[in-house]
Enzyme design. Structure first.
Site, PDB file in Angstrom:
ATOM      1  N   GLU A  46      -1.685  -1.885  -1.067  1.00 52.97           N
ATOM      2  CA  GLU A  46      -2.945  -2.484  -1.496  1.00 52.97           C
ATOM      3  C   GLU A  46      -3.858  -2.494  -0.276  1.00 52.97           C
ATOM      4  OE1 GLU A  46      -4.717  -6.643  -3.351  1.00 52.97           O
ATOM      5  OE2 GLU A  46      -2.555  -6.412  -3.162  1.00 52.97           O
ATOM      6  N   ARG A 272      13.341  -6.346   1.462  1.00 52.58           N
ATOM      7  CA  ARG A 272      12.235  -6.165   2.381  1.00 52.58           C
ATOM      8  C   ARG A 272      12.708  -6.406   3.808  1.00 52.58           C
ATOM      9  NH1 ARG A 272       7.639  -8.358   0.835  1.00 52.58           N
ATOM     10  NH2 ARG A 272       6.893  -9.133   2.800  1.00 52.58           N
ATOM     11  N   LYS A 282       0.274  -9.574   5.014  1.00 51.74           N
ATOM     12  CA  LYS A 282      -1.076  -9.155   5.385  1.00 51.74           C
ATOM     13  C   LYS A 282      -2.038 -10.329   5.397  1.00 51.74           C
ATOM     14  CE  LYS A 282      -0.857  -5.791   2.468  1.00 51.74           C
ATOM     15  NZ  LYS A 282      -1.195  -4.728   1.516  1.00 51.74           N
TER      16      LYS A 282
HETATM   17  P1  ATP Z   1       2.009  -8.194   2.080  1.00 53.42           P
HETATM   18  O1  ATP Z   1       2.776  -9.370   1.616  1.00 53.42           O
HETATM   19  O2  ATP Z   1       2.129  -7.931   3.522  1.00 53.42           O
HETATM   20  O3  ATP Z   1       0.591  -8.175   1.605  1.00 53.42           O
HETATM   21  P2  ATP Z   1       2.570  -6.403   0.006  1.00 53.42           P
HETATM   22  O4  ATP Z   1       3.903  -6.124  -0.573  1.00 53.42           O
HETATM   23  O5  ATP Z   1       1.639  -7.187  -0.816  1.00 53.42           O
HETATM   24  O6  ATP Z   1       2.778  -6.985   1.435  1.00 53.42           O
HETATM   25  P3  ATP Z   1       1.535  -3.822  -0.404  1.00 53.42           P
HETATM   26  O7  ATP Z   1       0.368  -3.191   0.222  1.00 53.42           O
HETATM   27  O8  ATP Z   1       1.464  -4.146  -1.834  1.00 53.42           O
HETATM   28  O9  ATP Z   1       1.828  -5.113   0.448  1.00 53.42           O
HETATM   29  O10 ATP Z   1       2.852  -3.013  -0.077  1.00 53.42           O
HETATM   30  C1  ATP Z   1       2.987  -1.640  -0.229  1.00 53.42           C
HETATM   31  C2  ATP Z   1       4.450  -1.300  -0.274  1.00 53.42           C
HETATM   32  O11 ATP Z   1       5.109  -1.736   0.921  1.00 53.42           O
HETATM   33  C3  ATP Z   1       5.147  -1.975  -1.434  1.00 53.42           C
HETATM   34  O12 ATP Z   1       5.969  -1.021  -2.090  1.00 53.42           O
HETATM   35  C4  ATP Z   1       5.958  -3.047  -0.792  1.00 53.42           C
HETATM   36  O13 ATP Z   1       7.124  -3.294  -1.518  1.00 53.42           O
HETATM   37  C5  ATP Z   1       6.248  -2.477   0.603  1.00 53.42           C
HETATM   38  N1  ATP Z   1       6.448  -3.542   1.571  1.00 53.42           N
HETATM   39  C6  ATP Z   1       5.599  -4.531   1.880  1.00 53.42           C
HETATM   40  N2  ATP Z   1       6.141  -5.376   2.768  1.00 53.42           N
HETATM   41  C7  ATP Z   1       7.383  -4.908   3.050  1.00 53.42           C
HETATM   42  C8  ATP Z   1       8.465  -5.339   3.888  1.00 53.42           C
HETATM   43  N3  ATP Z   1       8.365  -6.435   4.647  1.00 53.42           N
HETATM   44  N4  ATP Z   1       9.579  -4.590   3.911  1.00 53.42           N
HETATM   45  C9  ATP Z   1       9.691  -3.477   3.177  1.00 53.42           C
HETATM   46  N5  ATP Z   1       8.724  -3.025   2.358  1.00 53.42           N
HETATM   47  C10 ATP Z   1       7.578  -3.721   2.278  1.00 53.42           C
HETATM   48 MG    MG Z   2       1.044  -6.388  -2.788  1.00 52.06          MG
END
Ligand code: ATP
Ligand code: MG
Length: 572
Positions: A46, A272, A282
């Site tokens: 995102e 994760r 983020k």
């Molecule tokens: P955040 O909580 O940092 O905003 P998010 O999951 O909302 O993380 P996205 O941009 O939606 O962020 O994530 C893109 C991809 O990265 C998704 O497939 C998510 O599962 C993966 N991802 C995000 N954080 C992690 C993590 N700590 N470990 C492994 N994969 C991750």
């Molecule tokens: Mg997300």
């Protein structure tokens, strides 16, 4: 944690990038059974912030699998939230994925590319009686959802006719209703034990322009509706995501089945990455940037890929780390030292050794000729001298050593310099401390020594044992520089996990130390930004983008381990 560490109990053994895991097993089965003939994955960030080390794990998995199976991995911006996404983030995401060494070819998409198609799919659900327009407020919907122990309650609008639903949904699209007045919900089961399945919202009204689609839409699809269908539209075979989406998998499958699309990707969840003393959210990282707790997204203390790049971590080290921690379904915290060890293991054979003095203390060799400059040949890589060649170290009467290497009243087992003691100056001479000079506050300003002219190169002529070996630079033949030392950004192992504590209060107040008096050997004069060095005994360093032709700025990437063992070996 051990479950996460493939074959690397102490994090030092390298693991084959092909180390198997449960996702590879699934792919192998799918290829063997003929279910798929190729592998198509996607990485769907995102664009609401910069990518971090957690994303690196997902990127290495999504792109790495595609690479290994000679398939493709799509980069897809998950931009269903209008307004939030910014071009800066989209560009940063692309730069970071590329820097990690991955390539999406032509396959870069946005969920917003599919808004027309998704709208069509939503009408299809309505026409099949699988979705309805609900006039309830967000609060009413929340309250009627039930709990883990109690079923939810059907909405009073649940039994609207298909015609009425279709008409209302079209009017939602046409902009007849204000934000929040209505939503489109899937008609599943308000008593499903899985709360996600209790008539989830598929579309909401938002009178807001979208960075890609402008003012074309005032209704926007929800993640659970968008994601699976985007996967299907792109022909994704294996849709990999983190464990928090496990409960959403039945909905993922439900939507694909009820919309009736042919391509039905399979969602597979993995745990994760949680890294000790690091935050991977983020939203929280954005707060650190906005409120100036760090100097931007690429602050070298940040766990963002941009920060890691600026600090001097390499893509190879990050990938090595991701290989070592492996992929599993077990939630765990990984020690930061596992990451640091991967960094050392990557830099160890790549990076020239030089001498830099972080906190200089002047050392005068009283019996050394005033104007003499001697040169000592020193390989940049003592383990394999031909590999990186050598430079000449300039030795003069006045030199600098690190303050830490001198103690006026030494503690037991202090083998470095103290009054009356001998040490070896690396590759130069054996010296003996004769006396110290202090200022009016009692601070030592100069250490006066004598040298043994017969110990040229640092070897004792009579074979007497010299325990300590110090790094040094010539006072006049060295380059003033700035050195930035970094420590963990958070002072606790599991930041932002205690609900009673504001994570801002968990920041480490000493995460940055700037040394403005540091000096490096003459061979580094004019060094450009973006170069790596090992400063003997003090760590791996990387020239920051703030470097100017006159004044290098070094980020400490990571400290050395087994410092003394290494230096003793090198001194032989
Ligand atoms: P955040 O909580 O940092 O905003 P998010 O999951 O909302 O993380 P996205 O941009 O939606 O962020 O994530 C893109 C991809 O990265 C998704 O497939 C998510 O599962 C993966 N991802 C995000 N954080 C992690 C993590 N700590 N470990 C492994 N994969 C991750
Ligand atoms: Mg997300």
């Amino acid at each position: 944690m051990s479950e996460e560490i493939n074959n690397a109990p102490n994090g030092t053994e390298s693991v084959s990038p092909h180390a198997t895991n449960f996702i590879r097993n699934i792919i192998d089965e799918d290829l063997a059974s003929g279910k798929h003939t190729t592998v198509v994955t996607r990485f769907p960030p995102e664009p609401n912030g910069y990518l971090h080390v957690g994303h690196a794990k997902a990127i290495c998995l999504d792109f790495g699998l595609a690479q290994d199976y000679k398939g493709t991995c799509h980069l897809r911006m998950d931009d269903t939230n209008p307004g939030k996404e910014e071009t800066e983030y989209i560009n940063a995401i692309k730069e970071d994925v590329k820097w990690l060494g991955f390539d999406w070819g032509e396959k870069v998409y946005s969920a917003s590319d599919y808004f027309d198609k998704l709208y069509e799919y939503a009408e299809r659900l309505i026409m099949k009686g699988d979705a309805y327009v609900d006039d309830s407020s967000a609060e009413e919907i929340r309250l009627s959802r039930g709990t883990l122990n109690e079923p939810g309650k059907n909405s009073p609008y649940r039994d609207r006719s298909i015609e009425e639903n279709l008409d209302l949904f079209r009017r939602m699209k046409a902009g007849e209703f204000p934000d929040g007045a209505k939503v489109l919900r899937a008609k599943i089961d308000m008593a499903d034990p899985n709360i996600v399945m209790r008539d989830p919202t598929l579309y909401r009204i938002r009178h807001q322009s979208h960075p890609h689609t402008g003012d074309k839409w005032c209704i926007y699809p929800m993640y659970d509706f968008t994601h699976c269908l985007s996967d299907s539209i792109e022909g994704i075979t294996h849709s990999l995501c983190t464990l928090e989406f496990e409960n959403n998998r039945p909905l993922y499958d439900w939507v694909l089945e009820h919309v009736g699309v042919e391509c039905r990707p399979r969602q597979i969840e993995f745990s994760r990455l949680n890294l000790e003393s690091v935050i991977v959210s983020k939203r929280k990282l954005l707060q650190l940037v906005k409120e100036h707790y760090v100097n931007g997204w690429d602050d070298p203390r940040m766990p963002t890929i941009a920060g890691m790049r600026r600090r001097g971590y390499t893509p190879e080290a990050i990938k090595l780390f991701c290989d070592r921690i492996g992929i599993s379904k077990a939630e765990s915290w990984i020690s930061y030292s596992i990451f640091e060890q991967a960094v050392r293991d990557d830099l160890n054979t790549k990076v020239p050794r030089v001498m830099g003095v972080l906190r200089p203390l002047k050392l005068v060799i009283d019996n050394y000729p005033e104007d003499l400059t001697e040169e000592f040949e020193a390989p940049f890589f003592p383990d394999d001298p031909p590999k990186m060649g050598h430079r000449m170290l300039k030795f003069t009467k006045e030199i600098y050593i690190d303050r830490d290497d001198f103690m006026e009243n030494p503690v037991p087992k202090f083998f470095r310099l103290s009054p009356g003691k001998e040490v070896r100056l690396r590759r130069a001479y054996i010296i003996k401390c004769e006396y110290v000079v202090k200022d009016e506050h009692g601070n030592i300003t100069e250490v006066h020594c004598s040298y043994d002219p017969a110990s040229k190169g640092g070897n004792a002529p009579d074979g007497r044992k010299i325990k300590g070996t110090l790094h040094w630079v010539s006072a006049k033949e060295s380059v003033p520089c700035e050195v930035r030392l970094y420590d963990r950004l958070f002072a606790v192992d599991h930041p932002a996990t205690n609900p009673d504590v504001n994570f801002i209060d968990e920041l480490n107040p000493n995460s940055l130390e700037v040394l403005t008096e540091a000096r490096v050997e003459k061979s580094l004069e004019g060094v450009e930004a973006g170069k790596w060095f090992q400063f003997e005994r003090t760590g791996y360093f990387y020239t920051d983008k703030d470097t100017t032709p006159e004044r290098p700025v070094f980020n400490r990437v990571v400290t050395l381990k087994d410092t003394w063992a290494k230096i003793m070996q090198g001194a032989k």
